[in-house]
Design a protein around this motif. Structure first.
Motif, PDB file in Angstrom:
ATOM      1  N   THR A 111       8.054   3.535  -9.786  1.00  0.00           N
ATOM      2  CA  THR A 111       9.476   3.469  -9.454  1.00  0.00           C
ATOM      3  C   THR A 111       9.825   2.116  -8.845  1.00  0.00           C
ATOM      4  O   THR A 111      10.840   1.500  -9.198  1.00  0.00           O
ATOM      5  CB  THR A 111       9.862   4.622  -8.511  1.00  0.00           C
ATOM      6  N   ALA A 112       8.990   1.633  -7.930  1.00  0.00           N
ATOM      7  CA  ALA A 112       9.228   0.322  -7.309  1.00  0.00           C
ATOM      8  C   ALA A 112       9.149  -0.791  -8.351  1.00  0.00           C
ATOM      9  O   ALA A 112       9.976  -1.707  -8.357  1.00  0.00           O
ATOM     10  CB  ALA A 112       8.222   0.084  -6.187  1.00  0.00           C
ATOM     11  N   LEU A 113       8.166  -0.698  -9.240  1.00  0.00           N
ATOM     12  CA  LEU A 113       8.053  -1.697 -10.306  1.00  0.00           C
ATOM     13  C   LEU A 113       9.309  -1.687 -11.178  1.00  0.00           C
ATOM     14  O   LEU A 113       9.837  -2.740 -11.535  1.00  0.00           O
ATOM     15  CB  LEU A 113       6.816  -1.429 -11.164  1.00  0.00           C
ATOM     16  N   GLY A 168      -4.808  17.586  -2.892  1.00  0.00           N
ATOM     17  CA  GLY A 168      -6.047  16.829  -2.959  1.00  0.00           C
ATOM     18  C   GLY A 168      -5.834  15.379  -3.353  1.00  0.00           C
ATOM     19  O   GLY A 168      -4.711  14.922  -3.608  1.00  0.00           O
ATOM     20  N   ALA A 169      -6.948  14.662  -3.444  1.00  0.00           N
ATOM     21  CA  ALA A 169      -6.919  13.224  -3.696  1.00  0.00           C
ATOM     22  C   ALA A 169      -6.308  12.878  -5.057  1.00  0.00           C
ATOM     23  O   ALA A 169      -5.579  11.897  -5.172  1.00  0.00           O
ATOM     24  CB  ALA A 169      -8.324  12.645  -3.580  1.00  0.00           C
ATOM     25  N   PHE A 170      -6.580  13.678  -6.091  1.00  0.00           N
ATOM     26  CA  PHE A 170      -6.009  13.396  -7.413  1.00  0.00           C
ATOM     27  C   PHE A 170      -4.488  13.465  -7.363  1.00  0.00           C
ATOM     28  O   PHE A 170      -3.799  12.548  -7.829  1.00  0.00           O
ATOM     29  CB  PHE A 170      -6.548  14.376  -8.460  1.00  0.00           C
ATOM     30  N   ASP A 171      -3.951  14.537  -6.804  1.00  0.00           N
ATOM     31  CA  ASP A 171      -2.502  14.692  -6.739  1.00  0.00           C
ATOM     32  C   ASP A 171      -1.860  13.635  -5.845  1.00  0.00           C
ATOM     33  O   ASP A 171      -0.783  13.120  -6.162  1.00  0.00           O
ATOM     34  CB  ASP A 171      -2.132  16.090  -6.260  1.00  0.00           C
ATOM     35  N   GLN A 172      -2.512  13.309  -4.747  1.00  0.00           N
ATOM     36  CA  GLN A 172      -1.975  12.260  -3.876  1.00  0.00           C
ATOM     37  C   GLN A 172      -1.983  10.910  -4.582  1.00  0.00           C
ATOM     38  O   GLN A 172      -1.014  10.153  -4.500  1.00  0.00           O
ATOM     39  CB  GLN A 172      -2.748  12.187  -2.563  1.00  0.00           C
ATOM     40  N   ALA A 173      -3.050  10.592  -5.296  1.00  0.00           N
ATOM     41  CA  ALA A 173      -3.109   9.320  -6.029  1.00  0.00           C
ATOM     42  C   ALA A 173      -2.058   9.276  -7.124  1.00  0.00           C
ATOM     43  O   ALA A 173      -1.380   8.255  -7.318  1.00  0.00           O
ATOM     44  CB  ALA A 173      -4.505   9.115  -6.610  1.00  0.00           C
ATOM     45  N   THR A 174      -1.886  10.377  -7.845  1.00  0.00           N
ATOM     46  CA  THR A 174      -0.878  10.443  -8.898  1.00  0.00           C
ATOM     47  C   THR A 174       0.521  10.244  -8.313  1.00  0.00           C
ATOM     48  O   THR A 174       1.347   9.514  -8.889  1.00  0.00           O
ATOM     49  CB  THR A 174      -0.982  11.789  -9.639  1.00  0.00           C
ATOM     50  N   ALA A 175       0.800  10.856  -7.174  1.00  0.00           N
ATOM     51  CA  ALA A 175       2.102  10.699  -6.525  1.00  0.00           C
ATOM     52  C   ALA A 175       2.309   9.256  -6.060  1.00  0.00           C
ATOM     53  O   ALA A 175       3.417   8.709  -6.192  1.00  0.00           O
ATOM     54  CB  ALA A 175       2.226  11.665  -5.351  1.00  0.00           C
ATOM     55  N   ALA A 176       1.270   8.645  -5.525  1.00  0.00           N
ATOM     56  CA  ALA A 176       1.377   7.245  -5.094  1.00  0.00           C
ATOM     57  C   ALA A 176       1.677   6.340  -6.287  1.00  0.00           C
ATOM     58  O   ALA A 176       2.526   5.451  -6.210  1.00  0.00           O
ATOM     59  CB  ALA A 176       0.086   6.811  -4.393  1.00  0.00           C
ATOM     60  N   GLY A 204       0.841  -1.185   0.000  1.00  0.00           N
ATOM     61  CA  GLY A 204       0.000   0.000   0.000  1.00  0.00           C
ATOM     62  C   GLY A 204       0.880   1.239   0.000  1.00  0.00           C
ATOM     63  O   GLY A 204       1.777   1.359   0.820  1.00  0.00           O
ATOM     64  N   THR A 205       0.623   2.130  -0.950  1.00  0.00           N
ATOM     65  CA  THR A 205       1.488   3.270  -1.182  1.00  0.00           C
ATOM     66  C   THR A 205       0.688   4.566  -1.133  1.00  0.00           C
ATOM     67  O   THR A 205      -0.303   4.707  -1.852  1.00  0.00           O
ATOM     68  CB  THR A 205       2.184   3.129  -2.562  1.00  0.00           C
ATOM     69  N   CYS A 206       1.122   5.475  -0.291  1.00  0.00           N
ATOM     70  CA  CYS A 206       0.514   6.807  -0.193  1.00  0.00           C
ATOM     71  C   CYS A 206       1.464   7.829  -0.808  1.00  0.00           C
ATOM     72  O   CYS A 206       2.625   7.534  -1.078  1.00  0.00           O
ATOM     73  CB  CYS A 206       0.250   7.166   1.263  1.00  0.00           C
ATOM     74  N   ALA A 207       0.969   9.018  -0.980  1.00  0.00           N
ATOM     75  CA  ALA A 207       1.817  10.123  -1.447  1.00  0.00           C
ATOM     76  C   ALA A 207       2.833  10.464  -0.365  1.00  0.00           C
ATOM     77  O   ALA A 207       2.571  10.312   0.827  1.00  0.00           O
ATOM     78  CB  ALA A 207       0.963  11.345  -1.765  1.00  0.00           C
TER      79      ALA A 207
END
Length: 132
Positions: free
Chosen positions: A65-67, A51-59, A40-43
């Protein structure tokens, strides 16, 4: 005589450098035998006031990157699980998810939760990828 025996890939633990990884004892992602499981990855903290869009995009960027460290990419993702604190943010989170995965169409689940580790976090995303 030939056989189709897959070679076993050694386990690869991938860190994103997050401080809580060492406190909780987990990896951002684990790759083994053609599978990559991304926690589980958060911003990151610099998205605290976004907001939620930017946080989701950052996550999703952290997930990508991990992939990449595991030799995978977003197009290898077969499943996501998305957690939101407020279902009112679902459209913004879905927009970010669609921008990253719209052509890939992984299996996905969206769930509302009552809280996350930090009070400002609005969305957390898990991802699972298969690499051939």
């Amino acid at each position: 005589m030939t056989t189709d025996v897959k070679r076993k890939q050694p386990r690869q633990n991938i860190s994103s450098g997050g401080a809580y990884e060492n406190v909780f004892g987990y990896s951002r992602a684990v790759a083994k035998d053609g599978q990559v499981h991304v926690s589980g990855t958060c911003a990151p903290a610099d998205f605290e006031y976004d907001g939620a869009f930017d946080q989701a995009t950052a996550a999703i960027k952290t997930i990508a990157t991990a992939l990449g460290a595991a030799g995978a990419e977003l197009s290898d993702v077969v499943r996501t699980v998305v957690y939101v604190r407020n279902m009112a943010d679902a459209d913004e989170v879905a927009r970010a998810h669609f921008e990253a995965f719209g052509m890939i169409r992984p299996a996905s689940t969206l769930v509302q939760v009552t809280s996350m580790l930090r009070t400002w976090q609005l969305v957390e995303i898990e991802a699972y990828a298969l690499v051939s």
